[in-house]
Design an enzyme around this catalytic site. Structure first.
Site, PDB file in Angstrom:
ATOM      1  N   CYS A 117       0.828  -1.207   0.000  1.00  0.00           N
ATOM      2  CA  CYS A 117       0.000   0.000   0.000  1.00  0.00           C
ATOM      3  C   CYS A 117       0.866   1.263   0.000  1.00  0.00           C
ATOM      4  O   CYS A 117       1.496   1.567  -1.002  1.00  0.00           O
ATOM      5  CB  CYS A 117      -0.991  -0.034   1.164  1.00  0.00           C
ATOM      6  SG  CYS A 117      -2.344   1.164   0.997  1.00  0.00           S
ATOM      7  N   HIS A 125      -3.467  -5.136   0.803  1.00  0.00           N
ATOM      8  CA  HIS A 125      -2.958  -5.454   2.146  1.00  0.00           C
ATOM      9  C   HIS A 125      -3.010  -6.961   2.401  1.00  0.00           C
ATOM     10  O   HIS A 125      -3.999  -7.467   2.957  1.00  0.00           O
ATOM     11  CB  HIS A 125      -3.790  -4.740   3.206  1.00  0.00           C
ATOM     12  CG  HIS A 125      -3.533  -3.278   3.320  1.00  0.00           C
ATOM     13  ND1 HIS A 125      -2.524  -2.746   4.092  1.00  0.00           N
ATOM     14  CD2 HIS A 125      -4.168  -2.228   2.749  1.00  0.00           C
ATOM     15  CE1 HIS A 125      -2.551  -1.430   4.006  1.00  0.00           C
ATOM     16  NE2 HIS A 125      -3.532  -1.085   3.194  1.00  0.00           N
ATOM     17  N   GLU A 177      -1.533  -8.486   4.632  1.00  0.00           N
ATOM     18  CA  GLU A 177      -1.425  -8.679   6.080  1.00  0.00           C
ATOM     19  C   GLU A 177      -2.746  -8.471   6.810  1.00  0.00           C
ATOM     20  O   GLU A 177      -2.876  -8.836   7.992  1.00  0.00           O
ATOM     21  CB  GLU A 177      -0.362  -7.734   6.658  1.00  0.00           C
ATOM     22  CG  GLU A 177      -0.785  -6.288   6.903  1.00  0.00           C
ATOM     23  CD  GLU A 177      -0.881  -5.419   5.648  1.00  0.00           C
ATOM     24  OE1 GLU A 177      -1.044  -4.189   5.806  1.00  0.00           O
ATOM     25  OE2 GLU A 177      -0.814  -5.952   4.527  1.00  0.00           O
TER      26      GLU A 177
END
Length: 251
Positions: A113, A199, A201
Protein backbone atom coordinates in the site's frame (compact mmCIF):
# COMPACT_ATOMS: atom_id res chain seq x y z
CA UNK A 1 21.61 -25.26 8.62
CA UNK A 2 20.55 -21.97 7.08
CA UNK A 3 20.93 -18.80 9.11
CA UNK A 4 17.70 -16.83 9.73
CA UNK A 5 16.52 -14.39 7.10
CA UNK A 6 16.89 -10.92 8.57
CA UNK A 7 13.82 -8.81 7.79
CA UNK A 8 13.43 -5.17 8.82
CA UNK A 9 9.83 -3.98 9.10
CA UNK A 10 9.72 -0.22 8.54
CA UNK A 11 6.62 0.84 10.47
CA UNK A 12 5.21 3.77 8.50
CA UNK A 13 2.22 4.24 10.80
CA UNK A 14 0.57 2.99 13.98
CA UNK A 15 -2.58 0.89 13.44
CA UNK A 16 -5.90 1.69 15.15
CA UNK A 17 -6.08 0.98 18.87
CA UNK A 18 -7.56 -2.54 18.92
CA UNK A 19 -5.26 -3.80 16.18
CA UNK A 20 -2.27 -2.11 17.78
CA UNK A 21 -2.91 -3.78 21.13
CA UNK A 22 -3.79 -7.20 19.70
CA UNK A 23 -0.88 -7.53 17.29
CA UNK A 24 1.78 -5.16 18.69
CA UNK A 25 1.73 -2.67 15.83
CA UNK A 26 2.31 -3.36 12.16
CA UNK A 27 5.47 -5.17 13.19
CA UNK A 28 3.27 -7.82 14.80
CA UNK A 29 0.79 -7.87 11.93
CA UNK A 30 3.53 -8.52 9.38
CA UNK A 31 5.34 -10.97 11.63
CA UNK A 32 2.16 -13.06 11.78
CA UNK A 33 1.72 -12.93 7.98
CA UNK A 34 5.33 -13.92 7.31
CA UNK A 35 5.30 -16.82 9.77
CA UNK A 36 1.96 -18.11 8.44
CA UNK A 37 3.34 -17.83 4.93
CA UNK A 38 6.48 -19.72 5.93
CA UNK A 39 4.30 -22.54 7.26
CA UNK A 40 2.27 -22.59 4.03
CA UNK A 41 5.46 -22.59 1.97
CA UNK A 42 6.37 -25.94 3.52
CA UNK A 43 10.13 -25.65 3.03
CA UNK A 44 11.18 -26.04 6.67
CA UNK A 45 14.68 -27.23 5.78
CA UNK A 46 15.31 -23.96 3.97
CA UNK A 47 12.98 -21.70 5.97
CA UNK A 48 11.77 -22.81 9.37
CA UNK A 49 8.62 -20.85 10.35
CA UNK A 50 9.81 -20.53 13.96
CA UNK A 51 13.57 -20.08 13.75
CA UNK A 52 14.10 -19.06 10.12
CA UNK A 53 12.86 -15.47 10.37
CA UNK A 54 14.63 -12.76 12.34
CA UNK A 55 12.24 -9.81 12.21
CA UNK A 56 13.11 -6.36 13.54
CA UNK A 57 11.01 -3.20 13.77
CA UNK A 58 11.90 0.37 12.87
CA UNK A 59 9.85 3.49 13.59
CA UNK A 60 10.49 5.64 10.53
CA UNK A 61 7.87 8.26 11.43
CA UNK A 62 8.63 9.51 14.95
CA UNK A 63 12.09 8.09 15.67
CA UNK A 64 13.07 8.09 11.97
CA UNK A 65 15.23 5.05 12.74
CA UNK A 66 16.58 2.80 9.99
CA UNK A 67 18.58 -0.43 9.83
CA UNK A 68 22.07 -0.60 8.40
CA UNK A 69 21.67 -2.27 5.01
CA UNK A 70 24.49 -4.70 5.70
CA UNK A 71 22.55 -6.02 8.72
CA UNK A 72 19.39 -7.06 6.82
CA UNK A 73 18.39 -9.31 3.93
CA UNK A 74 14.98 -7.81 3.29
CA UNK A 75 12.97 -4.69 4.05
CA UNK A 76 9.19 -4.41 4.40
CA UNK A 77 7.60 -0.99 3.95
CA UNK A 78 4.17 -1.07 5.59
CA UNK A 79 0.94 0.68 4.80
CA UNK A 80 -0.01 4.01 6.37
CA UNK A 81 -2.74 6.63 6.52
CA UNK A 82 -0.21 9.17 5.22
CA UNK A 83 0.19 10.34 1.63
CA UNK A 84 3.24 8.94 -0.13
CA UNK A 85 3.38 12.05 -2.34
CA UNK A 86 3.82 14.46 0.58
CA UNK A 87 7.15 16.21 1.14
CA UNK A 88 7.27 16.11 4.94
CA UNK A 89 10.82 15.50 6.21
CA UNK A 90 10.24 11.92 7.40
CA UNK A 91 8.67 10.92 4.07
CA UNK A 92 11.52 12.47 2.09
CA UNK A 93 13.97 10.60 4.32
CA UNK A 94 12.07 7.35 3.73
CA UNK A 95 12.10 7.88 -0.05
CA UNK A 96 15.85 8.52 0.01
CA UNK A 97 16.54 5.45 2.18
CA UNK A 98 14.40 3.35 -0.15
CA UNK A 99 16.24 4.66 -3.19
CA UNK A 100 19.56 3.73 -1.57
CA UNK A 101 18.27 0.27 -0.61
CA UNK A 102 17.07 -0.41 -4.16
CA UNK A 103 20.59 0.30 -5.39
CA UNK A 104 22.00 -2.35 -3.05
CA UNK A 105 22.21 -5.56 -5.11
CA UNK A 106 21.79 -7.85 -2.08
CA UNK A 107 18.84 -6.37 -0.16
CA UNK A 108 15.28 -7.29 -1.22
CA UNK A 109 12.39 -4.82 -0.86
CA UNK A 110 8.74 -5.60 -0.16
CA UNK A 111 6.14 -2.85 -0.26
CA UNK A 112 2.48 -2.81 0.79
CA UNK A 113 0.00 0.00 0.00
CA UNK A 114 1.80 3.16 1.20
CA UNK A 115 5.04 1.17 1.03
CA UNK A 116 4.25 0.15 -2.57
CA UNK A 117 3.77 3.84 -3.39
CA UNK A 118 6.99 4.91 -1.64
CA UNK A 119 8.99 2.34 -3.62
CA UNK A 120 7.36 3.56 -6.84
CA UNK A 121 8.23 7.14 -5.92
CA UNK A 122 11.83 6.15 -5.17
CA UNK A 123 11.94 4.60 -8.65
CA UNK A 124 10.76 7.85 -10.22
CA UNK A 125 7.02 7.22 -10.62
CA UNK A 126 4.30 9.72 -9.77
CA UNK A 127 1.95 9.04 -6.85
CA UNK A 128 -1.30 10.97 -6.46
CA UNK A 129 -4.89 10.91 -5.24
CA UNK A 130 -7.11 8.75 -7.43
CA UNK A 131 -10.01 10.37 -9.25
CA UNK A 132 -11.82 7.02 -8.90
CA UNK A 133 -11.90 7.30 -5.10
CA UNK A 134 -11.54 4.63 -2.47
CA UNK A 135 -10.88 0.93 -2.94
CA UNK A 136 -12.01 -0.85 0.23
CA UNK A 137 -12.02 -4.36 1.75
CA UNK A 138 -11.53 -7.58 -0.20
CA UNK A 139 -11.42 -6.85 -3.95
CA UNK A 140 -10.40 -8.81 -7.04
CA UNK A 141 -7.21 -7.93 -8.87
CA UNK A 142 -6.70 -9.09 -12.45
CA UNK A 143 -3.20 -10.51 -12.70
CA UNK A 144 -0.71 -10.22 -15.54
CA UNK A 145 1.10 -13.38 -16.69
CA UNK A 146 3.95 -12.42 -14.33
CA UNK A 147 1.49 -11.92 -11.47
CA UNK A 148 -0.12 -15.29 -12.10
CA UNK A 149 3.27 -16.99 -12.03
CA UNK A 150 4.48 -15.11 -8.96
CA UNK A 151 1.39 -15.69 -6.81
CA UNK A 152 0.34 -19.02 -8.30
CA UNK A 153 -3.19 -17.74 -8.94
CA UNK A 154 -5.37 -16.76 -11.89
CA UNK A 155 -6.81 -13.75 -10.03
CA UNK A 156 -5.93 -12.22 -6.67
CA UNK A 157 -8.41 -11.58 -3.88
CA UNK A 158 -6.84 -9.05 -1.53
CA UNK A 159 -7.82 -6.49 1.10
CA UNK A 160 -7.66 -2.89 -0.10
CA UNK A 161 -7.71 0.37 1.86
CA UNK A 162 -6.56 3.27 -0.32
CA UNK A 163 -7.49 6.23 -2.46
CA UNK A 164 -3.92 7.12 -3.49
CA UNK A 165 -2.37 5.39 -6.49
CA UNK A 166 0.83 4.96 -8.44
CA UNK A 167 -0.03 6.74 -11.69
CA UNK A 168 2.17 4.68 -14.02
CA UNK A 169 4.76 1.95 -13.77
CA UNK A 170 8.37 3.06 -13.30
CA UNK A 171 10.87 2.11 -16.02
CA UNK A 172 12.05 -1.53 -16.13
CA UNK A 173 9.37 -2.70 -13.68
CA UNK A 174 7.21 -5.74 -14.47
CA UNK A 175 3.45 -5.11 -13.88
CA UNK A 176 1.69 -7.63 -11.66
CA UNK A 177 -1.97 -6.67 -11.89
CA UNK A 178 -4.75 -4.13 -12.12
CA UNK A 179 -8.28 -3.40 -10.94
CA UNK A 180 -11.00 -1.09 -12.27
CA UNK A 181 -10.05 1.53 -9.65
CA UNK A 182 -6.26 1.12 -9.70
CA UNK A 183 -4.17 0.24 -12.74
CA UNK A 184 -0.90 -0.28 -10.83
CA UNK A 185 -1.71 -3.02 -8.33
CA UNK A 186 1.76 -4.53 -8.04
CA UNK A 187 5.34 -4.16 -9.19
CA UNK A 188 8.07 -6.73 -9.69
CA UNK A 189 11.79 -6.39 -10.22
CA UNK A 190 13.18 -9.95 -10.41
CA UNK A 191 15.38 -10.92 -7.45
CA UNK A 192 14.96 -7.41 -6.03
CA UNK A 193 11.45 -6.00 -5.42
CA UNK A 194 7.82 -7.09 -4.99
CA UNK A 195 5.07 -4.64 -4.11
CA UNK A 196 1.29 -4.78 -3.88
CA UNK A 197 -1.22 -1.96 -3.54
CA UNK A 198 -3.43 -4.20 -1.41
CA UNK A 199 -2.96 -5.45 2.15
CA UNK A 200 -1.99 -9.14 2.35
CA UNK A 201 -1.42 -8.68 6.08
CA UNK A 202 -5.02 -7.61 6.81
CA UNK A 203 -7.55 -9.93 8.41
CA UNK A 204 -11.27 -9.44 8.92
CA UNK A 205 -10.88 -7.89 12.38
CA UNK A 206 -8.33 -5.34 11.14
CA UNK A 207 -10.44 -4.38 8.13
CA UNK A 208 -13.57 -4.03 10.26
CA UNK A 209 -11.82 -1.72 12.70
CA UNK A 210 -10.36 0.48 9.95
CA UNK A 211 -13.61 0.69 7.94
CA UNK A 212 -15.68 1.41 11.05
CA UNK A 213 -13.26 4.11 12.19
CA UNK A 214 -13.08 5.82 8.81
CA UNK A 215 -16.85 5.64 8.47
CA UNK A 216 -17.22 7.37 11.85
CA UNK A 217 -14.69 10.01 10.76
CA UNK A 218 -16.70 10.75 7.64
CA UNK A 219 -13.98 9.55 5.27
CA UNK A 220 -16.35 6.85 3.99
CA UNK A 221 -19.98 7.40 3.14
CA UNK A 222 -22.62 5.27 4.84
CA UNK A 223 -22.90 3.13 1.70
CA UNK A 224 -19.12 2.72 1.44
CA UNK A 225 -18.91 1.74 5.10
CA UNK A 226 -21.67 -0.84 4.82
CA UNK A 227 -20.23 -2.24 1.60
CA UNK A 228 -16.73 -2.42 3.08
CA UNK A 229 -17.95 -4.16 6.22
CA UNK A 230 -19.94 -6.59 4.08
CA UNK A 231 -16.79 -7.68 2.21
CA UNK A 232 -14.30 -7.56 5.10
CA UNK A 233 -14.73 -11.25 5.89
CA UNK A 234 -14.45 -12.60 2.35
CA UNK A 235 -11.70 -15.15 1.70
CA UNK A 236 -8.50 -13.52 0.49
CA UNK A 237 -5.07 -14.50 -0.80
CA UNK A 238 -2.83 -12.73 1.70
CA UNK A 239 -0.79 -15.86 2.42
CA UNK A 240 -0.16 -16.41 -1.30
CA UNK A 241 1.33 -12.91 -1.45
CA UNK A 242 3.32 -13.61 1.72
CA UNK A 243 4.70 -16.79 0.15
CA UNK A 244 5.82 -14.81 -2.91
CA UNK A 245 7.52 -12.35 -0.57
CA UNK A 246 9.40 -15.18 1.14
CA UNK A 247 10.38 -16.88 -2.11
CA UNK A 248 12.01 -13.60 -3.16
CA UNK A 249 13.89 -13.44 0.15
CA UNK A 250 15.29 -16.95 -0.07
CA UNK A 251 16.41 -16.71 -3.70
Amino acid sequence: MHRPIRIAVLECDTPPEKTNVKYDGYYGVFSKLLRRSAEALGQSEQLDPDSGLEISRWDVVTEQAYPALESVDGIVLTGAKHNAFDNTPWILKLVEFTRTAIQNPRVKLLGVCFGHQIIARALGAQVSRSAAGWEISVCEVSLTPAGKELFGLDTLQIHQMHRDIVCAYPPNIIPLGESPICQVQGMYLPSRVITVQGHPEFSEDIAVEVVTLRGAQGLFTKDQTEDGLGRAGKPHDGVAVGMAFLKLLIQ
